[in-house]
Design an enzyme around this catalytic site. Structure first.
Site, PDB file in Angstrom:
ATOM      1  N   THR A 200       0.850  -1.185   0.000  1.00  0.00           N
ATOM      2  CA  THR A 200       0.000   0.000   0.000  1.00  0.00           C
ATOM      3  C   THR A 200       0.889   1.238   0.000  1.00  0.00           C
ATOM      4  O   THR A 200       1.868   1.310   0.734  1.00  0.00           O
ATOM      5  CB  THR A 200      -0.950   0.017   1.208  1.00  0.00           C
ATOM      6  OG1 THR A 200      -0.199  -0.166   2.412  1.00  0.00           O
ATOM      7  CG2 THR A 200      -1.975  -1.105   1.098  1.00  0.00           C
ATOM      8  N   LEU A 201       0.541   2.211  -0.843  1.00  0.00           N
ATOM      9  CA  LEU A 201       1.400   3.365  -1.092  1.00  0.00           C
ATOM     10  C   LEU A 201       0.993   4.576  -0.263  1.00  0.00           C
ATOM     11  O   LEU A 201      -0.192   4.782   0.018  1.00  0.00           O
ATOM     12  CB  LEU A 201       1.358   3.720  -2.579  1.00  0.00           C
ATOM     13  CG  LEU A 201       1.765   2.604  -3.544  1.00  0.00           C
ATOM     14  CD1 LEU A 201       1.540   3.040  -4.986  1.00  0.00           C
ATOM     15  CD2 LEU A 201       3.230   2.213  -3.323  1.00  0.00           C
ATOM     16  N   ASN A 202       1.980   5.381   0.093  1.00  0.00           N
ATOM     17  CA  ASN A 202       1.704   6.636   0.792  1.00  0.00           C
ATOM     18  C   ASN A 202       0.846   7.525  -0.109  1.00  0.00           C
ATOM     19  O   ASN A 202       1.134   7.689  -1.286  1.00  0.00           O
ATOM     20  CB  ASN A 202       3.008   7.364   1.125  1.00  0.00           C
ATOM     21  CG  ASN A 202       3.868   6.573   2.097  1.00  0.00           C
ATOM     22  OD1 ASN A 202       3.362   5.768   2.871  1.00  0.00           O
ATOM     23  ND2 ASN A 202       5.171   6.793   2.069  1.00  0.00           N
ATOM     24  N   GLY A 203      -0.208   8.078   0.458  1.00  0.00           N
ATOM     25  CA  GLY A 203      -1.081   8.925  -0.335  1.00  0.00           C
ATOM     26  C   GLY A 203      -2.172   8.163  -1.055  1.00  0.00           C
ATOM     27  O   GLY A 203      -2.992   8.761  -1.760  1.00  0.00           O
ATOM     28  N   GLY A 205      -3.496   4.126  -2.927  1.00  0.00           N
ATOM     29  CA  GLY A 205      -3.131   3.193  -3.984  1.00  0.00           C
ATOM     30  C   GLY A 205      -2.272   2.050  -3.472  1.00  0.00           C
ATOM     31  O   GLY A 205      -1.868   2.026  -2.311  1.00  0.00           O
ATOM     32  N   ASP A 233      -5.577  -2.728   8.052  1.00  0.00           N
ATOM     33  CA  ASP A 233      -6.339  -3.923   8.420  1.00  0.00           C
ATOM     34  C   ASP A 233      -7.575  -4.060   7.544  1.00  0.00           C
ATOM     35  O   ASP A 233      -7.953  -5.171   7.143  1.00  0.00           O
ATOM     36  CB  ASP A 233      -6.761  -3.854   9.888  1.00  0.00           C
ATOM     37  CG  ASP A 233      -5.617  -3.475  10.814  1.00  0.00           C
ATOM     38  OD1 ASP A 233      -4.455  -3.820  10.493  1.00  0.00           O
ATOM     39  OD2 ASP A 233      -5.873  -2.816  11.842  1.00  0.00           O
TER      40      ASP A 233
END
Length: 292
Positions: A200-203, A205, A233
């Site tokens: 999971t990407l910062n910001g 996506g 989660d």
């Protein structure tokens, strides 16, 4: 008997939202607060049960009001509690102070460290989800699952990935910061030995590498973040639901994004949990084209 058995912590969450962090010996008022049941694996299990899956749990709670609340809550939403030990140690607690997207957390593991694997219990499930677990338990669980043809999702967090079982992990999950600390940069996703890797990407996506070696990005949903507690989660729950229903990994990750999107708009890890029919409506409103 089960679609999923989740293994991990059961905590009581105390969350304070502030405009700034206090200085040394300073008391400041919180602008909002939340008190409720939490723990990463418990949060994921809660979503999955509300989505209609048959869910079991392996964990431990204390002989106290918090432990009793965990057991009663799980029974109420249909999660099997036979894998949860009740021990004479205080239940786990997590205290978070949050300022925007910056958070400071103190955890007391308490009863959580006394959970034990029950292989007969695990043999009754199609899938095992691990989150916030010690290394030996991860190794033993993944080896057991691999030997018995059970798929595994592992949200590794800050923990070390045990090299001897890495290639046996069906779905390895972590956030961008965790991935970079372990592997250096996102380009290394092709070198990770787990069958499927989801970051999971910062910001918003997610970057995904499937078992065929295909790498693709799933776009996030734009939301004003009130509290990010439990977002990972929730993402895990969406991904697990999708793959167990035979969806593509891309669609499963999109469902994960939707559940995380709902979570960050509420205070508390489980405040956004809604039944499957409501999730379907939100997916339609956002034109996600998910194959429910």
């Amino acid at each position: 008997m089960f679609d999923v058995v989740a293994i991990g912590n059961l905590n009581y969450d105390i969350i304070m939202l502030v405009d700034r962090f206090p200085e040394f010996h300073e008391k400041i008022p919180a602008k909002n607060a939340h008190f409720g049941l939490g723990g990463a694996a418990g949060n994921t299990a809660t979503w999955l049960a509300n989505m209609g899956l048959r869910v079991g749990f392996i964990g431990a709670v204390g002989k106290d009001e918090i432990g009793e609340a965990h057991i009663n809550f799980f029974k109420k939403i249909g999660i099997d509690t036979k894998g949860i030990k009740i021990v004479d140690v205080p239940s786990g607690v997590a205290v978070a102070i949050i300022k925007g997207e910056d958070k400071r957390i103190v955890k007391y593991l308490g009863a959580n460290k006394y959970r034990e694997l029950d292989y007969e219990y695990l043999s009754k499930t199609k899938h095992i989800h691990l989150s916030s677990n010690p290394e030996k338990l991860i190794i033993d669980t993944v080896n057991f699952a691999y030997e018995h043809g059970i798929t595994v999702s592992l949200d590794i967090g800050e923990a070390k990935i045990p090299e001897e079982i890495e290639e046996k992990i069906t779905y390895l999950l972590m956030n961008e910061d965790e991935f970079k600390r372990k592997f250096g940069n996102l380009d290394k996703i092709s070198e990770v030995k787990a069958k499927n890797v989801i970051v999971t990407l910062n910001g918003g996506g997610a970057l995904v590498r499937d078992e065929k070696g295909n790498i693709f990005e799933v776009k996030g949903l734009s939301a004003e973040v009130v509290d990010s507690t439990g977002a990972g989660d929730s993402f895990d729950a969406g991904l697990i639901y999708g793959v167990l229903k035979g969806w593509s990994l891309r669609d499963a990750a999109k469902l994960g994004m939707l559940l995380a999107y709902l979570t960050v708009q509420k205070v508390g890890a489980r405040s956004a949990v809604i039944p499957l029919e409501e999730i379907k409506k939100r997916a339609e409103e956002l034109n996600l084209n998910l194959p429910f």
